[in-house]
Design a protein around this motif. Structure first.
Motif, PDB file in Angstrom:
ATOM      1  N   VAL A 184      34.428  55.772  24.133  1.00 45.14           N
ATOM      2  CA  VAL A 184      33.981  57.337  23.802  1.00 45.14           C
ATOM      3  C   VAL A 184      34.665  57.574  25.040  1.00 45.14           C
ATOM      4  CG1 VAL A 184      31.916  57.269  22.766  1.00 45.14           C
ATOM      5  CG2 VAL A 184      32.490  57.738  25.145  1.00 45.14           C
ATOM      6  N   ASN A 185      35.355  56.892  25.612  1.00 42.54           N
ATOM      7  CA  ASN A 185      36.164  57.850  26.680  1.00 42.54           C
ATOM      8  C   ASN A 185      35.259  58.961  27.480  1.00 42.54           C
ATOM      9  OD1 ASN A 185      38.412  55.668  26.752  1.00 42.54           O
ATOM     10  ND2 ASN A 185      38.963  57.051  25.199  1.00 42.54           N
ATOM     11  N   GLY A 186      34.421  58.317  27.759  1.00 48.00           N
ATOM     12  CA  GLY A 186      33.144  58.723  28.308  1.00 48.00           C
ATOM     13  C   GLY A 186      33.204  58.636  30.119  1.00 48.00           C
ATOM     14  N   GLY A 187      31.904  58.935  30.865  1.00 47.68           N
ATOM     15  CA  GLY A 187      31.690  59.215  32.223  1.00 47.68           C
ATOM     16  C   GLY A 187      32.593  59.664  32.691  1.00 47.68           C
ATOM     17  N   PRO A 188      32.555  59.938  34.270  1.00 50.93           N
ATOM     18  CA  PRO A 188      33.286  60.386  35.158  1.00 50.93           C
ATOM     19  C   PRO A 188      35.240  61.625  35.219  1.00 50.93           C
ATOM     20  CG  PRO A 188      32.804  59.226  36.224  1.00 50.93           C
ATOM     21  CD  PRO A 188      32.444  59.045  35.320  1.00 50.93           C
ATOM     22  N   ILE A 189      35.279  59.942  34.907  1.00 53.51           N
ATOM     23  CA  ILE A 189      36.831  60.176  34.963  1.00 53.51           C
ATOM     24  C   ILE A 189      37.234  60.663  33.074  1.00 53.51           C
ATOM     25  CG2 ILE A 189      37.691  59.356  36.975  1.00 53.51           C
ATOM     26  CD1 ILE A 189      38.298  57.333  35.871  1.00 53.51           C
ATOM     27  N   GLY A 190      36.796  60.374  32.565  1.00 47.13           N
ATOM     28  CA  GLY A 190      36.842  60.082  30.579  1.00 47.13           C
ATOM     29  C   GLY A 190      37.860  58.604  30.498  1.00 47.13           C
ATOM     30  N   GLY A 191      37.241  58.182  31.492  1.00 49.54           N
ATOM     31  CA  GLY A 191      37.154  56.431  30.242  1.00 49.54           C
ATOM     32  C   GLY A 191      38.502  55.384  31.592  1.00 49.54           C
ATOM     33  N   LEU A 192      38.420  54.505  31.137  1.00 43.64           N
ATOM     34  CA  LEU A 192      39.844  53.870  31.649  1.00 43.64           C
ATOM     35  C   LEU A 192      41.054  53.972  31.021  1.00 43.64           C
ATOM     36  CD1 LEU A 192      37.896  50.659  33.631  1.00 43.64           C
ATOM     37  CD2 LEU A 192      38.525  52.966  34.906  1.00 43.64           C
ATOM     38  N   PRO A 193      41.757  53.243  32.023  1.00 44.46           N
ATOM     39  CA  PRO A 193      43.307  53.471  30.985  1.00 44.46           C
ATOM     40  C   PRO A 193      42.710  52.171  29.482  1.00 44.46           C
ATOM     41  CG  PRO A 193      43.324  53.027  33.083  1.00 44.46           C
ATOM     42  CD  PRO A 193      42.685  53.567  33.205  1.00 44.46           C
ATOM     43  N   ARG A 194      43.845  52.019  28.897  1.00 44.11           N
ATOM     44  CA  ARG A 194      43.622  51.257  27.654  1.00 44.11           C
ATOM     45  C   ARG A 194      44.273  50.532  28.762  1.00 44.11           C
ATOM     46  NH1 ARG A 194      43.079  50.721  22.032  1.00 44.11           N
ATOM     47  NH2 ARG A 194      43.795  49.311  21.707  1.00 44.11           N
ATOM     48  N   PRO A 195      43.679  48.396  27.892  1.00 40.53           N
ATOM     49  CA  PRO A 195      44.177  47.785  29.097  1.00 40.53           C
ATOM     50  C   PRO A 195      45.420  47.060  27.989  1.00 40.53           C
ATOM     51  CG  PRO A 195      41.687  46.985  28.108  1.00 40.53           C
ATOM     52  CD  PRO A 195      42.210  48.364  28.092  1.00 40.53           C
ATOM     53  N   ASP A 196      46.519  46.591  29.099  1.00 47.08           N
ATOM     54  CA  ASP A 196      47.627  45.480  28.240  1.00 47.08           C
ATOM     55  C   ASP A 196      46.935  43.569  28.547  1.00 47.08           C
ATOM     56  OD1 ASP A 196      49.398  47.405  28.113  1.00 47.08           O
ATOM     57  OD2 ASP A 196      48.934  47.301  29.544  1.00 47.08           O
ATOM     58  N   MET A 197      45.576  43.417  29.337  1.00 47.82           N
ATOM     59  CA  MET A 197      45.182  42.286  29.811  1.00 47.82           C
ATOM     60  C   MET A 197      44.649  42.545  30.300  1.00 47.82           C
ATOM     61  SD  MET A 197      48.525  40.584  32.716  1.00 47.82           S
ATOM     62  CE  MET A 197      49.743  42.093  31.897  1.00 47.82           C
ATOM     63  N   LEU A 198      43.302  41.286  30.164  1.00 49.94           N
ATOM     64  CA  LEU A 198      42.692  41.563  31.308  1.00 49.94           C
ATOM     65  C   LEU A 198      41.943  39.984  32.175  1.00 49.94           C
ATOM     66  CD1 LEU A 198      40.115  42.100  28.183  1.00 49.94           C
ATOM     67  CD2 LEU A 198      40.130  43.813  29.744  1.00 49.94           C
ATOM     68  N   ILE A 199      41.792  40.189  33.042  1.00 50.52           N
ATOM     69  CA  ILE A 199      41.071  38.707  34.345  1.00 50.52           C
ATOM     70  C   ILE A 199      40.389  39.281  34.692  1.00 50.52           C
ATOM     71  CG2 ILE A 199      42.480  37.951  36.074  1.00 50.52           C
ATOM     72  CD1 ILE A 199      44.629  38.540  33.982  1.00 50.52           C
ATOM     73  N   CYS A 200      39.499  37.735  33.831  1.00 50.71           N
ATOM     74  CA  CYS A 200      38.349  37.619  34.437  1.00 50.71           C
ATOM     75  C   CYS A 200      38.202  36.569  35.241  1.00 50.71           C
ATOM     76  CB  CYS A 200      37.570  37.667  33.047  1.00 50.71           C
ATOM     77  SG  CYS A 200      35.477  37.483  33.573  1.00 50.71           S
ATOM     78  N   GLY A 201      37.666  36.778  36.518  1.00 47.70           N
ATOM     79  CA  GLY A 201      36.897  36.243  37.551  1.00 47.70           C
ATOM     80  C   GLY A 201      35.212  35.721  37.991  1.00 47.70           C
ATOM     81  N   ASN A 202      34.590  34.525  37.458  1.00 48.38           N
ATOM     82  CA  ASN A 202      33.393  34.214  37.332  1.00 48.38           C
ATOM     83  C   ASN A 202      32.610  33.419  38.679  1.00 48.38           C
ATOM     84  OD1 ASN A 202      34.089  31.839  37.558  1.00 48.38           O
ATOM     85  ND2 ASN A 202      32.955  30.957  35.459  1.00 48.38           N
ATOM     86  N   ASN A 203      33.278  34.546  39.779  1.00 50.34           N
ATOM     87  CA  ASN A 203      32.952  34.077  40.834  1.00 50.34           C
ATOM     88  C   ASN A 203      31.769  34.398  41.496  1.00 50.34           C
ATOM     89  OD1 ASN A 203      34.970  35.732  41.443  1.00 50.34           O
ATOM     90  ND2 ASN A 203      35.608  35.204  43.252  1.00 50.34           N
ATOM     91  N   ILE A 204      32.087  35.665  40.144  1.00 50.36           N
ATOM     92  CA  ILE A 204      30.248  36.998  41.007  1.00 50.36           C
ATOM     93  C   ILE A 204      29.300  36.430  40.089  1.00 50.36           C
ATOM     94  CG2 ILE A 204      32.347  38.810  42.071  1.00 50.36           C
ATOM     95  CD1 ILE A 204      31.708  39.719  39.198  1.00 50.36           C
ATOM     96  N   CYS A 205      29.431  35.911  38.758  1.00 49.97           N
ATOM     97  CA  CYS A 205      28.241  36.225  37.699  1.00 49.97           C
ATOM     98  C   CYS A 205      28.951  35.538  36.252  1.00 49.97           C
ATOM     99  CB  CYS A 205      27.655  37.558  37.184  1.00 49.97           C
ATOM    100  SG  CYS A 205      28.812  38.701  36.890  1.00 49.97           S
ATOM    101  N   GLY A 206      28.268  35.413  35.740  1.00 57.10           N
ATOM    102  CA  GLY A 206      28.668  34.956  34.858  1.00 57.10           C
ATOM    103  C   GLY A 206      28.885  35.905  33.478  1.00 57.10           C
ATOM    104  N   THR A 207      28.303  36.975  33.361  1.00 54.13           N
ATOM    105  CA  THR A 207      28.160  37.936  32.658  1.00 54.13           C
ATOM    106  C   THR A 207      29.390  38.103  32.606  1.00 54.13           C
ATOM    107  OG1 THR A 207      26.301  38.278  33.143  1.00 54.13           O
ATOM    108  CG2 THR A 207      27.298  40.208  31.865  1.00 54.13           C
ATOM    109  N   VAL A 208      30.408  38.423  33.150  1.00 51.41           N
ATOM    110  CA  VAL A 208      31.304  38.598  32.720  1.00 51.41           C
ATOM    111  C   VAL A 208      32.372  38.182  31.693  1.00 51.41           C
ATOM    112  CG1 VAL A 208      32.033  39.978  35.375  1.00 51.41           C
ATOM    113  CG2 VAL A 208      32.991  37.669  34.799  1.00 51.41           C
ATOM    114  N   LEU A 209      32.402  37.168  31.325  1.00 55.48           N
ATOM    115  CA  LEU A 209      33.427  35.866  30.861  1.00 55.48           C
ATOM    116  C   LEU A 209      33.110  36.501  29.440  1.00 55.48           C
ATOM    117  CD1 LEU A 209      31.860  32.080  32.234  1.00 55.48           C
ATOM    118  CD2 LEU A 209      33.863  33.975  32.082  1.00 55.48           C
ATOM    119  N   LYS A 210      31.629  37.189  28.936  1.00 57.79           N
ATOM    120  CA  LYS A 210      31.042  37.613  27.463  1.00 57.79           C
ATOM    121  C   LYS A 210      31.435  38.923  27.749  1.00 57.79           C
ATOM    122  CE  LYS A 210      29.912  34.040  25.457  1.00 57.79           C
ATOM    123  NZ  LYS A 210      30.894  33.216  24.794  1.00 57.79           N
ATOM    124  N   TRP A 211      30.955  40.007  28.578  1.00 58.49           N
ATOM    125  CA  TRP A 211      31.651  40.970  28.372  1.00 58.49           C
ATOM    126  C   TRP A 211      32.960  41.783  28.372  1.00 58.49           C
ATOM    127  CZ3 TRP A 211      30.801  44.004  34.266  1.00 58.49           C
ATOM    128  CH2 TRP A 211      31.212  44.501  34.154  1.00 58.49           C
TER     129      TRP A 211
END
Lengths: 409, 256
Positions: free
Chosen positions: A102-129
């Protein structure tokens, strides 16, 4: 007009930080027009190689914090729940997944990503997210898999993670359509280490009595070491902040007016209640002089080699606070209790953050036994206000401060 | 000196007068909608009963959830400190307190001098509190005051597995539908409270002797179930429900 006590307590750097963050988000949101690429990355992810390739890193978790602080979390969490996500899922993940549609939130959403970098050193949820977001945006996803360091970081682990660093630079070369820039990487690595070192020095000024900076201040100033780590901007900003804090310490200006008790905060902030909580503690003369959260962005400095960033980052990114065993976490907290002269520990049991909240009862017990100081557990959530009960937390804090006061007197 | 403790809880408001530390009188009333008015009313009533006027009272402390709305109190102190002080007032040997009140339960450990060492409170859930019992009494159509005596007659306590008050209520309704005996259901409800509260208390590590305080301590079934779950005998004062107010009145005699 003579300046009042409250005027002198205002941190001058705050305005500059707001300007820097505004510029950063404008740059990120206009990346498509300026021909730059955007990567979404997890808060503990290896950002430096992105900067070496002139990719703009954007942090859904920093965005989640902004959503929480703007009290827009419940709306987005409910939207995610309507999409079918469980209310037990992390509120950063829920906010981000809902916000993207919905591009909501205080800044109207984040810019569209060209790539996603996921480090699982903080949790396992980020993998599925991040898998969800990779499907939604149809963009490539790189997973940086750091084994959990229960008691050690051995050579097998080092080889395993080090190989992924090579895969990562190859991934970026392909995503950007040009060879990885190893020369630029050296400069970025040096700036990253310098930024972390300066951030640690900023936090260390809280060793002064009164502490010129509190955890609540640090929650705010943290933004750059997360989002602009590896840039000259972050280094310059923290140098300026450090100078200001040292000056305040020299003049005996505390973060709160009348510091009597010094506390340590564990876990993420309750973003929508930082003001209420800081005033609540301040009303008891209690300053939160240290926390395990903001120090996590400089906690693995001891493993980093600024002259061999790519070589040392395998260990540096694996051995962060949330990716180590409970015993080592308790050691870290106990060491902070000594270093900052802490009278009591406040633990935020955060419904969203399982890896941070699991083990807190053990850490609480270990630190109480070893340091002989009381601790308080408060139950809340970093973004989802529905998990915050004001009168219950109010009573807990009042009772905890009574205990601390009685012990000190 | 005459001192007063006003404990404005979520369900009931309590007032106690002490004279030079000696118990004069205590009183319990429903809190109702307006916590401030409830505190004011009970204070006026207890003064009237004792034939006293407000200026005869040298110190007043308010406690409980409504503690900050008691404008005539000298200061507000949390239930934790007041229950600890009240328990020691009633029994000087006490080292741990388990209080089950209207909407929360707490466990407190004291040091040898009676100072609060550590405490824990239930999380954002009314299971295992007085409110939980009220909901169950309504579902069973039994006067809450009879719960204790009835549960002691149970032959085979029913099993209530849900942690949630609302779901536990539907469990109770299906037990009723199945024809389970009332005594067994009530005993099962008490056991579920006992196991929930004891888990919180065990985490702190109860140091005997342990006193149970709060209005729910009037229920012999809960006292028995909690004692069994903790594997410790529980001391209960006939003034259990007034413990917080007694502690408040006691602390009011001391300088801050």
């Amino acid at each position: 007009m003579a300046s009042t006590g409250e005027d002198k307590r205002k941190v001058k750097a705050v305005k500059k930080m707001k300007d820097i963050m505004t510029t950063y988000y404008i740059e990120a949101k206009t990346a498509a027009q300026t021909g730059r690429k955007v990567a979404w990355i997890t808060s503990g992810g290896p950002v430096e190689p992105l900067l070496a390739m002139d990719v703009i890193p954007v942090y859904p978790e920093n965005h989640g914090a902004m959503i929480g602080a703007s009290k827009m979390g419940v709306d987005l969490c409910e939207k995610a729940e309507a999409m079918g996500y469980a209310s037990d899922l992390c509120s950063y993940a829920r906010s981000d997944i809902a916000c993207a549609t919905v591009n909501g939130g205080p800044i109207g959403g984040l810019p569209r990503p060209d790539m996603l970098i996921c480090g699982n050193n903080i949790c396992g949820t980020v993998l599925k997210w991040y898998e969800v977001q990779a499907r939604y945006f149809g963009c490539p996803l790189f997973i940086f898999d750091t084994p959990f360091c229960h008691t050690e970081f051995n050579d097998d682990m080092r080889r395993y993670v080090r190989r992924q660093v090579d895969e990562y630079t190859a991934f970026l070369a392909e995503a950007c359509g040009r060879p990885f820039d190893f020369d630029r990487m050296k400069e970025v690595g040096r700036l990253s280490v310098e930024g972390q070192r300066t951030w640690q020095q900023v936090l260390d000024t809280a060793m002064n009595r009164p502490a010129p900076i509190s955890a609540f201040d640090a929650f705010f100033h943290l933004a750059l070491i997360v989002t602009l780590r590896g840039t000259q901007i972050a280094v310059d900003y923290y140098r300026e902040l450090l100078a200001e804090m040292r000056e305040r310490a020299a003049e005996g200006i505390g973060s709160i007016p009348n510091e009597k008790y010094r506390l340590l905060w564990d876990n993420l902030p309750v973003w929508y209640r930082t003001k209420w909580l800081s005033e609540k503690f301040a009303s008891h003369g209690a300053c939160l002089v240290a926390d395990t959260y903001t120090s996590a962005w400089c906690g693995s400095l001891k493993y980093m080699d600024e002259n061999d960033f790519l070589g040392s980052m395998a260990e540096g990114y694996s051995r962060i606070y949330l990716n180590i065993g409970v015993d080592e976490m308790a050691d870290t907290v106990a060491a902070m209790v000594d270093k900052y002269g802490v009278d009591g520990v406040v633990l935020h049991s955060n419904r969203s953050c399982k890896p941070y909240s699991l083990g807190q009862y053990d850490i609480q017990r270990i630190v109480e036994e070893r340091k002989g100081i009381p601790s308080l557990m408060i139950e809340a959530d970093m973004v989802d206000e529905r998990a915050f009960s004001e009168s219950q937390i109010d009573t807990r804090i009042d009772a905890f401060m009574e205990v601390i006061r009685n012990r000190k007197n | 000196m005459l001192t007063a403790g006003i404990d404005v809880g979520s369900i009931s408001t309590k007032a106690v007068l002490l004279e030079d530390g000696r118990f004069v009188r205590g009183r319990v009333a429903f809190t109702g909608y307006n916590a401030e008015a409830a505190g004011r009313r009970i204070f006026e009533e207890i003064l009237q009963e004792s034939g006293l006027t407000e200026d005869a009272v040298g110190g007043i402390i308010a406690t409980g959830y409504g503690r900050k709305s008691v404008s005539f109190a000298g200061r507000a102190v949390t239930e934790i400190l007041c229950h600890a002080a009240g328990a020691r007032y009633l029994d000087a040997e006490i080292r741990s307190v388990v209080d089950i009140g209207g909407q929360d339960s707490k466990a407190i450990v004291l040091d040898a001098d009676g100072r609060v060492k550590t405490f824990a409170m239930n999380d954002k859930c009314a299971a295992g509190t007085g409110r939980f019992l009220e909901v169950m009494a309504r579902a069973l159509e039994v006067d809450l005051d009879l719960f204790g005596a009835l549960s002691l007659q149970a032959e085979n306590p029913a099993r209530i597995s849900s942690l949630c008050t609302v779901f536990a209520e539907s469990e109770v309704i299906s037990l009723i539908a199945r024809g389970e005996k009332r005594e067994n259901i009530i005993a099962g409800i008490h056991e579920s409270i006992g196991s929930r509260v004891s888990a919180m208390a065990r985490r702190l590590g109860m140091v005997p002797p342990v006193m149970m305080t709060g209005g729910v301590a009037k229920n012999a079934g809960v006292v028995q179930a909690l004692g069994k779950a903790l594997d410790l005998p529980l001391r209960v004062s006939p003034q259990a429900q007034l413990t917080g107010a007694i502690g408040a009145a006691f602390l009011a005699a001391r300088p801050e």
